[in-house]
Design a protein around this motif. Structure first.
Motif, PDB file in Angstrom:
ATOM      1  N   ASN A  57       0.792  -1.230   0.000  1.00  0.00           N
ATOM      2  CA  ASN A  57       0.000   0.000   0.000  1.00  0.00           C
ATOM      3  C   ASN A  57       0.827   1.285   0.000  1.00  0.00           C
ATOM      4  O   ASN A  57       0.269   2.371   0.067  1.00  0.00           O
ATOM      5  N   LEU A  58       2.143   1.167  -0.074  1.00  0.00           N
ATOM      6  CA  LEU A  58       2.980   2.363  -0.148  1.00  0.00           C
ATOM      7  C   LEU A  58       4.198   2.092  -1.024  1.00  0.00           C
ATOM      8  O   LEU A  58       4.936   1.129  -0.801  1.00  0.00           O
ATOM      9  N   ALA A  59       4.418   2.970  -2.008  1.00  0.00           N
ATOM     10  CA  ALA A  59       5.568   2.857  -2.902  1.00  0.00           C
ATOM     11  C   ALA A  59       6.484   4.057  -2.716  1.00  0.00           C
ATOM     12  O   ALA A  59       6.025   5.168  -2.436  1.00  0.00           O
ATOM     13  N   THR A  60       7.781   3.841  -2.881  1.00  0.00           N
ATOM     14  CA  THR A  60       8.689   4.970  -3.030  1.00  0.00           C
ATOM     15  C   THR A  60       9.109   5.039  -4.491  1.00  0.00           C
ATOM     16  O   THR A  60       9.461   4.025  -5.102  1.00  0.00           O
ATOM     17  N   VAL A  61       9.033   6.236  -5.043  1.00  0.00           N
ATOM     18  CA  VAL A  61       9.471   6.459  -6.429  1.00  0.00           C
ATOM     19  C   VAL A  61      10.801   7.204  -6.452  1.00  0.00           C
ATOM     20  O   VAL A  61      11.258   7.644  -7.505  1.00  0.00           O
ATOM     21  N   ALA A  62      11.414   7.320  -5.280  1.00  0.00           N
ATOM     22  CA  ALA A  62      12.695   8.024  -5.164  1.00  0.00           C
ATOM     23  C   ALA A  62      13.824   7.069  -5.554  1.00  0.00           C
ATOM     24  O   ALA A  62      14.446   6.428  -4.710  1.00  0.00           O
ATOM     25  N   ARG A 110       1.408   7.354  14.994  1.00  0.00           N
ATOM     26  CA  ARG A 110       1.571   8.044  13.716  1.00  0.00           C
ATOM     27  C   ARG A 110       2.928   7.688  13.113  1.00  0.00           C
ATOM     28  O   ARG A 110       3.965   7.931  13.741  1.00  0.00           O
ATOM     29  N   ILE A 111       2.911   7.146  11.917  1.00  0.00           N
ATOM     30  CA  ILE A 111       4.137   6.747  11.238  1.00  0.00           C
ATOM     31  C   ILE A 111       4.318   7.611   9.994  1.00  0.00           C
ATOM     32  O   ILE A 111       3.516   7.564   9.059  1.00  0.00           O
ATOM     33  N   GLY A 112       5.365   8.415   9.991  1.00  0.00           N
ATOM     34  CA  GLY A 112       5.674   9.267   8.851  1.00  0.00           C
ATOM     35  C   GLY A 112       6.719   8.608   7.967  1.00  0.00           C
ATOM     36  O   GLY A 112       7.684   8.032   8.469  1.00  0.00           O
ATOM     37  N   VAL A 113       6.518   8.688   6.657  1.00  0.00           N
ATOM     38  CA  VAL A 113       7.438   8.058   5.714  1.00  0.00           C
ATOM     39  C   VAL A 113       7.872   9.062   4.656  1.00  0.00           C
ATOM     40  O   VAL A 113       7.033   9.762   4.066  1.00  0.00           O
ATOM     41  N   LEU A 114       9.174   9.113   4.415  1.00  0.00           N
ATOM     42  CA  LEU A 114       9.757   9.962   3.369  1.00  0.00           C
ATOM     43  C   LEU A 114      10.546   9.093   2.404  1.00  0.00           C
ATOM     44  O   LEU A 114      11.118   8.074   2.795  1.00  0.00           O
ATOM     45  N   GLY A 115      10.610   9.523   1.136  1.00  0.00           N
ATOM     46  CA  GLY A 115      11.456   8.864   0.150  1.00  0.00           C
ATOM     47  C   GLY A 115      12.499   9.843  -0.355  1.00  0.00           C
ATOM     48  O   GLY A 115      12.158  10.965  -0.752  1.00  0.00           O
ATOM     49  N   LEU A 116      13.765   9.446  -0.326  1.00  0.00           N
ATOM     50  CA  LEU A 116      14.861  10.322  -0.765  1.00  0.00           C
ATOM     51  C   LEU A 116      15.717   9.601  -1.798  1.00  0.00           C
ATOM     52  O   LEU A 116      16.084   8.446  -1.610  1.00  0.00           O
ATOM     53  N   ALA A 117      16.044  10.296  -2.865  1.00  0.00           N
ATOM     54  CA  ALA A 117      16.848   9.698  -3.931  1.00  0.00           C
ATOM     55  C   ALA A 117      18.228  10.336  -3.990  1.00  0.00           C
ATOM     56  O   ALA A 117      18.397  11.420  -4.549  1.00  0.00           O
ATOM     57  N   LYS A 118      19.208   9.652  -3.403  1.00  0.00           N
ATOM     58  CA  LYS A 118      20.594  10.091  -3.593  1.00  0.00           C
ATOM     59  C   LYS A 118      21.122   9.548  -4.921  1.00  0.00           C
ATOM     60  O   LYS A 118      21.908  10.193  -5.597  1.00  0.00           O
ATOM     61  N   VAL A 159      12.670   6.780   6.864  1.00  0.00           N
ATOM     62  CA  VAL A 159      13.258   7.377   5.670  1.00  0.00           C
ATOM     63  C   VAL A 159      13.683   6.248   4.732  1.00  0.00           C
ATOM     64  O   VAL A 159      14.500   5.405   5.095  1.00  0.00           O
ATOM     65  N   LEU A 160      13.110   6.245   3.528  1.00  0.00           N
ATOM     66  CA  LEU A 160      13.471   5.274   2.492  1.00  0.00           C
ATOM     67  C   LEU A 160      14.416   5.988   1.537  1.00  0.00           C
ATOM     68  O   LEU A 160      14.018   6.948   0.878  1.00  0.00           O
ATOM     69  N   ILE A 189      13.958   5.187  11.601  1.00  0.00           N
ATOM     70  CA  ILE A 189      14.323   4.027  10.791  1.00  0.00           C
ATOM     71  C   ILE A 189      14.762   4.531   9.421  1.00  0.00           C
ATOM     72  O   ILE A 189      14.036   5.295   8.780  1.00  0.00           O
ATOM     73  N   ILE A 190      15.933   4.117   8.976  1.00  0.00           N
ATOM     74  CA  ILE A 190      16.453   4.502   7.664  1.00  0.00           C
ATOM     75  C   ILE A 190      16.690   3.229   6.864  1.00  0.00           C
ATOM     76  O   ILE A 190      17.478   2.374   7.262  1.00  0.00           O
ATOM     77  N   VAL A 191      15.968   3.102   5.752  1.00  0.00           N
ATOM     78  CA  VAL A 191      16.042   1.889   4.935  1.00  0.00           C
ATOM     79  C   VAL A 191      16.621   2.249   3.565  1.00  0.00           C
ATOM     80  O   VAL A 191      16.067   3.087   2.855  1.00  0.00           O
ATOM     81  N   GLY A 192      17.716   1.602   3.204  1.00  0.00           N
ATOM     82  CA  GLY A 192      18.372   1.895   1.941  1.00  0.00           C
ATOM     83  C   GLY A 192      18.036   0.886   0.855  1.00  0.00           C
ATOM     84  O   GLY A 192      17.681  -0.260   1.124  1.00  0.00           O
ATOM     85  N   SER A 193      18.164   1.335  -0.390  1.00  0.00           N
ATOM     86  CA  SER A 193      18.023   0.458  -1.551  1.00  0.00           C
ATOM     87  C   SER A 193      19.041   0.912  -2.597  1.00  0.00           C
ATOM     88  O   SER A 193      19.700   1.933  -2.427  1.00  0.00           O
ATOM     89  N   HIS A 194      19.185   0.144  -3.668  1.00  0.00           N
ATOM     90  CA  HIS A 194      20.021   0.418  -4.840  1.00  0.00           C
ATOM     91  C   HIS A 194      21.199  -0.535  -5.003  1.00  0.00           C
ATOM     92  O   HIS A 194      21.601  -0.811  -6.123  1.00  0.00           O
TER      93      HIS A 194
END
Length: 212
Positions: A57-62, A110-118, A159-160, A189-194
């Motif tokens: 139910n939640l996608a990051t496009v970052a 309350r859970i806040g979610v951000l997507g960041l693209a380095k 933070v994704l 919580i900081i979750v990385g991808s790539h």
């Protein structure tokens, strides 16, 4: 056997968690005009219907592929997510929306979610005041402001972030430095991808004894 395994996986996702997050590292579009790069990814909208049907139910496009088919392809991706009933972070029709994130409330938390693209699709893919695109993890002012703002309305901040070196099994000093800064601003919580590899996780502790 294949169908049995797939159904078991679907039930596992359906039965666990109110917030099921994925990295949408593709464009959802019929657009054919590509950005000039080595790999360009796109998928059919039916792909999102399947993901939603099993609980995502939640996608990051970052990331560095959501803009593979330019502005039209990116806007089509956002529209496809809306149509599928999947909320998204890390991008938007302008920078204000891209950096505002999403807040969910479960059992009063309350859970806040951000997507960041380095690791992103290059300068053309970055959202502007009146331009669609993703966030830019290297824009310290926008990134830090986003974390500070969402912390004010959240009990937990996730933070994704799309970052790291492909094939690496460890975070680099620059990533650890960014994580410490974001932690100090309120990230829990900081979750990385790539990297396309399993990367070790780390507990960071602030002088206040708050852990990330």
């Amino acid at each position: 056997l294949h169908l049995s395994i797939r159904r078991q996986r679907q039930m596992c996702i359906r039965d666990s968690g109110n917030l099921n997050i994925f990295n949408l590292e593709t464009a959802i579009t019929a657009e054919t005009k590509k950005e000039e790069k080595e790999y360009n990814f796109k998928s059919d909208p039916s792909f999102l219907k399947v993901l939603r049907s099993v609980g995502f139910n939640l996608a990051t496009v970052a990331n560095n592929h959501s803009y593979d088919f330019g502005e039209k392809g990116f806007l089509g991706t956002l529209q496809a997510l809306d149509k599928a009933g999947i909320r998204y972070v890390g991008g938007g029709v302008n920078s204000a929306i891209a950096y505002q994130g999403q807040v969910f409330t479960f059992k009063g938390i309350r859970i806040g979610v951000l997507g960041l693209a380095k690791v992103n699709g290059g300068p053309a893919s970055i959202a502007g005041k009146e331009k669609p695109g993703t966030t830019n993890g290297y824009d310290a002012a926008s990134t830090e402001s986003a974390i500070t703002a969402i912390k004010k309305v959240s009990d937990i901040v996730i933070v994704l972030v799309h970052w790291g070196e492909e094939g690496s099994f460890c975070p680099r000093p620059a990533e650890i430095s960014s994580a410490r800064k974001w932690q100090s601003l309120g990230a829990d919580i900081i979750v990385g991808s790539h990297t396309h590899t399993p990367v070790s996780y780390t507990h960071l502790t602030l002088p206040t004894n708050r852990e990330v």
